[in-house]
Design a protein around this motif. Structure first.
Motif, short mmCIF file in Angstrom:
data_model
loop_
_atom_site.label_atom_id
_atom_site.label_comp_id
_atom_site.label_asym_id
_atom_site.label_seq_id
_atom_site.Cartn_x
_atom_site.Cartn_y
_atom_site.Cartn_z
N GLU A 192 110.93 -15.09 66.08
CA GLU A 192 112.08 -14.50 65.38
C GLU A 192 111.81 -14.43 63.88
O GLU A 192 112.21 -13.47 63.20
CB GLU A 192 113.34 -15.33 65.66
N ALA A 193 111.10 -15.44 63.34
CA ALA A 193 110.75 -15.43 61.92
C ALA A 193 109.81 -14.27 61.60
O ALA A 193 109.90 -13.65 60.53
CB ALA A 193 110.11 -16.76 61.53
N ARG B 274 112.06 -11.22 61.42
CA ARG B 274 112.99 -11.26 60.29
C ARG B 274 112.27 -10.96 58.97
O ARG B 274 112.73 -10.14 58.16
CB ARG B 274 113.65 -12.65 60.21
N ILE B 275 111.15 -11.61 58.76
CA ILE B 275 110.41 -11.38 57.52
C ILE B 275 109.77 -10.00 57.52
O ILE B 275 109.69 -9.32 56.50
CB ILE B 275 109.35 -12.48 57.31
N HIS C 177 115.28 -10.49 47.88
CA HIS C 177 116.04 -10.83 49.08
C HIS C 177 117.27 -9.95 49.27
O HIS C 177 117.85 -9.94 50.32
CB HIS C 177 116.49 -12.30 49.00
N ALA D 255 116.11 -19.44 55.25
CA ALA D 255 117.20 -18.47 55.24
C ALA D 255 118.55 -19.17 55.36
O ALA D 255 119.50 -18.86 54.62
CB ALA D 255 117.01 -17.47 56.38
N ARG E 191 110.91 -7.23 58.86
CA ARG E 191 111.89 -6.20 58.51
C ARG E 191 112.10 -6.09 57.02
O ARG E 191 112.37 -5.02 56.48
CB ARG E 191 113.23 -6.49 59.21
N ARG E 192 111.98 -7.22 56.32
CA ARG E 192 112.18 -7.21 54.87
C ARG E 192 110.92 -6.80 54.11
O ARG E 192 111.02 -6.16 53.05
CB ARG E 192 112.62 -8.61 54.41
N LYS F 222 121.54 -13.43 70.58
CA LYS F 222 121.75 -13.84 69.19
C LYS F 222 122.34 -15.25 69.07
O LYS F 222 123.18 -15.52 68.22
CB LYS F 222 122.66 -12.84 68.46
#
Length: 471
Positions: free
Chosen positions: A145-146, A149-150, A206, A43, A152-153, A447
């Motif tokens: 966290e990965a 993050r992934i 993306h 990312a 959510r997409r 964050k």
């Protein structure tokens, strides 16, 4: 030719410049800059590339950048490096792709090799152990966290959530081979897309990458497709043959000379297979690599895989460079007649070669046909399903790491076709648990960026070692 003062001058070689006006030498300098700034996993690397290539240099536009990126997500291997190869090829043909892709890997190769030497020579020193003790906690937070993050997409509906859950269960409870999980997910997605089922046809890709949107028409390359981007089939076959030879001849040569079972042969064959199934990025395949490297080949101890991932997280280049550390340690511990450091160096370089050479093959062979591939609804659905399964794969990696970071002892429980490693509660490492909790608060609540978290946890690990007297 003379100037106004009558002094002879050399005429500008405008004919040497491509139609877009970007000199190859300038491109080399820019790709070196991109490589040195490519921290933070795919990312972060893609964001750096977008900022420099699209927003700052305006060599290509937003639409073309995303078009190339979405194609790269279809491929096995590190998508950020493949995106660099693709853009380099688009601008300066084959030599442009070779330079962009090689430079993208080079800083990480040098850094990981140097850290591998230090680790092999001084890994048992208290200071080094304390530093990596803190680093493990931060890496666990980064992997979690990965997952989010992934997720959510990728998990846009209940069907995708189900695929992710099934992938996790297959890996964690039933030890289904990672390549089989990816293959089945892809086949399910392809069938769903072919049948026109709505859950599989949700928009993929993306989306917006940068803060400033640049139209293709306002860039150096413009909207036109360069002539070399429409090569004849004969060119594609020639370039594919060349890179197949570069990739597979060393593997076959090692098999012939050393035979199966030798550490160099095992490294060449195993990581060649990884190069063909690493869909979804490095996090997706690391659990499988760790399992094979630790349990099957005995190249590493469980905690050492986390140490290698910490190295890759804190150095520029693709995260999959952690495999170089795995190959280094595997050969270092089974050097045969070679000096251990020489064997380790050769093992690390061999791993890097068979991991990244296929990336050039995929781009040079497939990029000219990307329009056809991208417009294929069934292939897009297959990618959506694979991406959803990858969430479950990365969650499996996070759980595997957590068990080995937080607990000193595990026991294996079997039944109903399942085999599960269960932690022994009394073996929990309280200091590691507190440090991991702190890293998670820093990442999720406040964050804080990845590099400060990694550096902070490493520092706290050293401080803990000093206080407890282990350093």
């Amino acid at each position: 030719m003379t100037n106004a003062e009558g002094v002879a001058v050399k005429p500008a070689k405008t004919a040497d410049l491509p139609a877009h006006g970007i000199a190859f030498g300038e491109a080399v300098r820019v790709w070196a800059r991109v490589a040195l700034l490519s921290f933070g996993g795919p990312a972060g690397q893609i964001a750096v590339m977008h900022r420099i290539i699209v927003e700052e240099k305006r060599w290509i536009g937003e639409t073309r950048f995303l078009h190339a990126l979405n194609y790269c997500t279809l491929l096995p291997g590190p998508e950020a490096q493949q995106l660099a190869i693709y853009i380099g090829w688009l601008l300066h043909k084959t030599k442009g792709g070779l330079v962009a892709g090689t430079l993208f890997v080079l800083p990480g190769l040098v850094a990981i090799m140097a850290l591998s030497w230090i680790y092999a020579l001084f890994g048992n020193v208290g200071l080094v152990q304390a530093l990596f003790f803190g680093l493990k906690a931060a890496v666990l937070a980064v992997v979690l966290e990965a997952v989010l993050r992934i997720g959510r997409r990728a998990l846009k509906n209940n069907v995708m959530v189900g695929l992710a859950a099934a992938a996790f269960a297959a890996l964690f409870f039933f030890q289904v081979p990672f390549p089989l999980v990816i293959l089945v997910a892809g086949l399910i997605g392809y069938a769903g897309g072919k049948a026109g089922w709505a859950p599989f046809l949700a928009a993929n890709g993306h989306g917006k990458v940068g803060g400033r949107q640049v139209a293709d028409i306002d860039t150096a390359l413009g909207e036109a497709v360069p002539a070399h981007a429409r090569p004849p089939v004969s060119w594609s076959l020639k370039i594919a043959a060349a890179f197949l030879v570069l990739w597979l001849v060393p593997v076959l040569g090692l098999l012939a000379l050393l035979g199966p079972g030798h550490v160099f042969t095992d490294i060449a064959v195993f990581f060649s297979k990884m190069a063909m199934v690493t869909f979804g990025g490095a996090y997706a395949v690391l659990a499988y690599v760790a399992q094979q490297a630790v349990d099957h080949y005995g190249w590493l101890k469980p905690g050492e895989m986390l140490d290698g991932l910490g190295m890759a997280e804190t150095t520029p280049g693709p995260l999959i460079m952690v495999t170089q550390f795995v190959g280094f340690m595997g050969a270092y511990r089974a050097p045969g007649s070679l000096h251990p450091l020489v064997a380790g160096t050769l093992g690390g370089l061999l791993t890097t070669w068979v991991t990244f050479v296929p990336c050039f093959l995929w781009i040079f062979l497939g990029a000219p046909f990307m329009e056809t591939m991208r417009s294929n609804r069934a292939l897009s659905a297959a990618l959506s399903a694979i991406t959803a399964a990858v969430v479950g794969v990365i969650l499996n990696l996070a759980v595997w790491f957590a068990l080995h970071v937080l607990f000193a002892e595990l026991r294996t429980m079997s039944g109903w076709g399942m085999t599960v490693d269960v932690p022994i509660p009394s073996s929990i490492n309280i200091a590691s648990a507190i440090l991991t909790l702190g890293a998670m608060l820093a990442v999720f609540r406040f964050k804080i960026g990845m590099i400060p978290v990694l550096a902070g946890c490493s520092g706290l690990g050293v401080l803990y070692g000093l206080v407890t007297g282990s350093v």
